[in-house]
Design a protein around this motif. Sequence first.
Motif: not given
Lengths: 216, 228, 267
Positions: C73, C103, C142, C220
């Motif tokens: 991701v 993610g 992230y 996803y």
Amino acid sequence: MTAFDSPAPPLFAARGLGFSRDGEIIFAPLDLEVWSGDALVIEGANGAGKTTLLRVLAGLLDPTEGCLSWQGVALADGQRIAGSIAMLGHHLGLKVDLTPIENLRFRIALGGLRHGMTAAIALRSAGLQGYDDVPLRSLSAGQRKRTALAALLLSPATLWLLDEPYANLDREGQRVVDRMLETHCLRGGAAIFSSHGLFTPALSRMHSLQLGGVAA
Amino acid sequence: MSPGAPLGAALGLLQRDLLLLLWRQRADALNPLLFALMVATLFPLALGPEAQMLSRVAGGIVWVTVVLASLLSLDAVFRGDADDGSLDQLATCGQPLAMLAGAKMLAHWIGTGLPLTLAGPLLAYMLGIERAAVPTLLLALLLGTPLLSMVGACCAALTVAMRRSGMLLALLVLPLTIPVLIFGAGAVDAASTGGDPSAPLLFLAAGLALALPLAPLGCAAAIRIGTA
Amino acid sequence: MNRFTLWFHKMGSPPTFYAFAERWRPWLLGGALLLTTVALVWGFGYAPADYLQGDSFRIMYIHVPAAWMAQFVFFVMAVSGFVAIVWRIKLAEIMCIASAPVGAAFTAIALATGSLWGRPTWGTYWVWDGRLTSTLILLFLYFGVIGLYRAIEDRRKAARAAGLLSIIGMINIPIIKYSVEWWNTLHQPASINVIKGSSSIDASMLWPLLLMAIATKLYYGWSALSRAQLMVLESERGKDWVRELAGLPMVGSSSRPVEPATRSSTT
């Protein structure tokens, strides 16, 4: 059609230029053109998008639609020819901890120097002699504005983009701006500037662009 | 009528920033060093002053201290210019923005990274580091602090669009500084225990070689996003 | 190649993308749920027990695909960030941001399951193992991207800044992983890797893993497309095609409302 009939391309032109942010239209698609010697004043009420338009013209903002061209050649988003544009923003672009002379020296290193100009001459023309060694922090808003105007005088750029050049200036300062614009346009330069309407430059070729209210 | 040369513009910017950092705003110039000294002092206070234990961790403590101290002055790299409109001038002057960004990074390193590099051995000495490891520490800091400045400046340019970046800048920068920390401290550790520090030092050098062309480009892209 | 480029260009138009996402979403979610059920039943129920770790290795069926997705991701975010910055495509910006929370969730799951896996083997919930440490740092990256996006007011500027940070992060991830591995071998020369690498897995254990890998990608896709749809609606809210979707009367015949600026010329 002979070569005489085809007009020279404008110095700076915009076609269908529009900008919106987060779904809100800041200014709707517009066209503008300036040739050498032209002055274009952008008029509009507070919040009409004058500053945003100037930033788009300067290349700081990418337009949502439309395109710009320099001397007939299309410009990519954010691309500007080196030394073509000098900008005077709402924020002056000067460091308050440096003196006017030091600020101007930096601007010369950054943008080049107009032939025949020096920092001292520029400061004098802007009416700011005698404050050479005082840091900007100690000067008034009007004096800082004059320093920014001096930086403009030093620049070799052809097109001036000025956001509220008359703001913060006294009557004498406003006359300085008038004279600067007249001289610049007479020399073949061009200027696009925003104003609330308190200007009085005696320019032979001055157009105005009204930024209207946005559809509710 | 001539626009200035790109190198001249970058040097002019470097000179301006050094004048501001080291002289006009000199009251703040010592802050990274003082912070480093304070933080290095915290560790013996927290862990106890037992010489043998401190000596083992001295290299690591110095590196953590340098990373954190370097972080302190990062926000100021672009925020002042963003607030007074200088960043707009940099973006519209037509000079290659990557070169100007490189000048800002160099100014940050001279004002923060270089003093920390020179102070590092002193801090390590206070913590009782093995004498043999000091040259390695110096070399590792010399290679690593420019990396910290470069990566940090990219992140600082990204956060300049926010009103107050504060903790967010630290959150962005610290993960990216971890390789520098690992290799820098690893080199010192190797030298302290009589091993060979050349592998981690070479990695630092390789990182520096990679960052020198790439970081200014990334920083310039971040500045363009920020002025929009 | 021509068909693909054409499709790519068409996808750049928000209404086309919205319709595409609307059509494929149910299939993605359905496929993900189906494959996950099959894979987990197989993995937890039917696959043979590992001779070393017994049954505790089965958590691998969640941990490894989650770890793969955490990396994948971020890679997708970096690529769409690159497209967004170079070609200024709004949908690329949106895809980048829409992928981030998913993610991060996968990364957190990988961390949690990795931690659970370590417990029976090492007796502790956390070890400074190379893989776990890298995954933790990935989680920080992230958080950085998400935090940066939320901290900037202008949505497009925020998306582009987050996209650039994703690119910077992506370049650094191999460097970080390598440095952490190096650090790990430096300080724990005799360590056995707690978490089995996929290379040493027997074929009979492999199938549920592959099914989970596909299932997580489908999930996803569903999650990112759903979130992207919402973001597209929000950013295009004045436009006619959105009003049509919502059942509101349309403003004008073209796809954008126009208010021309008046222009006067004085000499």
